[in-house]
Scaffold this motif. Structure first.
Motif, PDB file in Angstrom:
ATOM      1  N   ARG A  22       0.835  -1.212   0.000  1.00 39.44           N
ATOM      2  CA  ARG A  22       0.000   0.000   0.000  1.00 39.44           C
ATOM      3  C   ARG A  22       0.862   1.251   0.000  1.00 39.44           C
ATOM      4  N   GLU A  23       1.914   1.253   0.819  1.00 35.49           N
ATOM      5  CA  GLU A  23       2.809   2.407   0.902  1.00 35.49           C
ATOM      6  C   GLU A  23       3.518   2.636  -0.431  1.00 35.49           C
ATOM      7  N   LYS A  29       1.063   4.059  -2.985  1.00 39.87           N
ATOM      8  CA  LYS A  29       0.814   5.493  -2.768  1.00 39.87           C
ATOM      9  C   LYS A  29       1.988   6.326  -3.280  1.00 39.87           C
ATOM     10  N   LEU A  30       3.201   5.891  -2.950  1.00 43.53           N
ATOM     11  CA  LEU A  30       4.391   6.629  -3.377  1.00 43.53           C
ATOM     12  C   LEU A  30       4.529   6.604  -4.892  1.00 43.53           C
ATOM     13  N   THR A  32       2.231   6.081  -7.130  1.00 41.79           N
ATOM     14  CA  THR A  32       1.138   6.845  -7.734  1.00 41.79           C
ATOM     15  C   THR A  32       1.409   8.342  -7.643  1.00 41.79           C
ATOM     16  N   ALA A  33       1.875   8.795  -6.481  1.00 40.65           N
ATOM     17  CA  ALA A  33       2.182  10.219  -6.316  1.00 40.65           C
ATOM     18  C   ALA A  33       3.292  10.652  -7.265  1.00 40.65           C
TER      19      ALA A  33
END
Length: 170
Positions: A107-108, A111-112, A114-115
């Motif tokens: 998940r982390e 998120k990274l 994707t950002a």
């Protein structure tokens, strides 16, 4: 475990925990591609180390082992059960992963990644918009479409003359 990769990665935190000085790293000029979508990642360097399997480190990942490492140790990864098995001196060595940690890391990472991807896409989009923005010194028309003499208006609803389409001549 990364059976799709041909690289082995040791994280900086692991290097520091092991007490290995960065001056021991050999310079590497080759970037990794595909680790972060659309971007290059540059390693701090290369190092050859003896490998010890066991515990004693805190953290989610200590290293990512790729296909060359599995081949060298004749290790068999099982991604479903997060297990890595290989022959040891006296018995089979089994390394186990944590589903909770794997999920949290996934998940982390998502998120990274994707950002970062969104940031890179946003920069590309801004460049494209900037390149396609018309020069303010050029005269602009209020409409992008200018009919020619060969264009005919054809009504599509006999009860409503405002509903029409344009037919272009040949």
């Amino acid at each position: 475990m990364d059976g799709g990769s041909s690289i082995n990665i040791l994280y900086v935190e692991t290097l520091d925990t092991m007490g290995i000085l960065r001056s021991k790293l050999r310079t590497s000029v080759f970037p990794f591609l595909g680790i972060i979508p659309g971007l290059r990642a540059y390693p701090l360097g290369n190092i050859e180390l003896s490998i010890m399997f066991g515990s004693g480190f805190e953290g989610s990942y200590y290293a990512i082992l790729g296909r060359p490492c599995y081949a060298k140790f004749m290790a068999v990864p099982n991604y479903t059960y997060l297990k890595l098995k290989m022959s040891g001196l006296n018995d089979v060595i089994t390394l186990s992963g944590s589903f909770e940690q794997a999920y949290a890391c996934c998940r982390e990472h998502f998120k990274l990644a994707t950002a970062i991807a969104n940031s890179a896409e946003l920069q590309k989009l801004r460049r494209m918009v900037k390149e396609s923005t018309p020069d303010t010194n050029e005269p602009t028309s209020s409409s992008a479409f200018c009919p020619t003499e060969d264009t005919k208006v054809i009504g599509v609803d006999p009860n409503d003359p405002t509903k029409a389409v344009l037919e272009f001549g040949e």
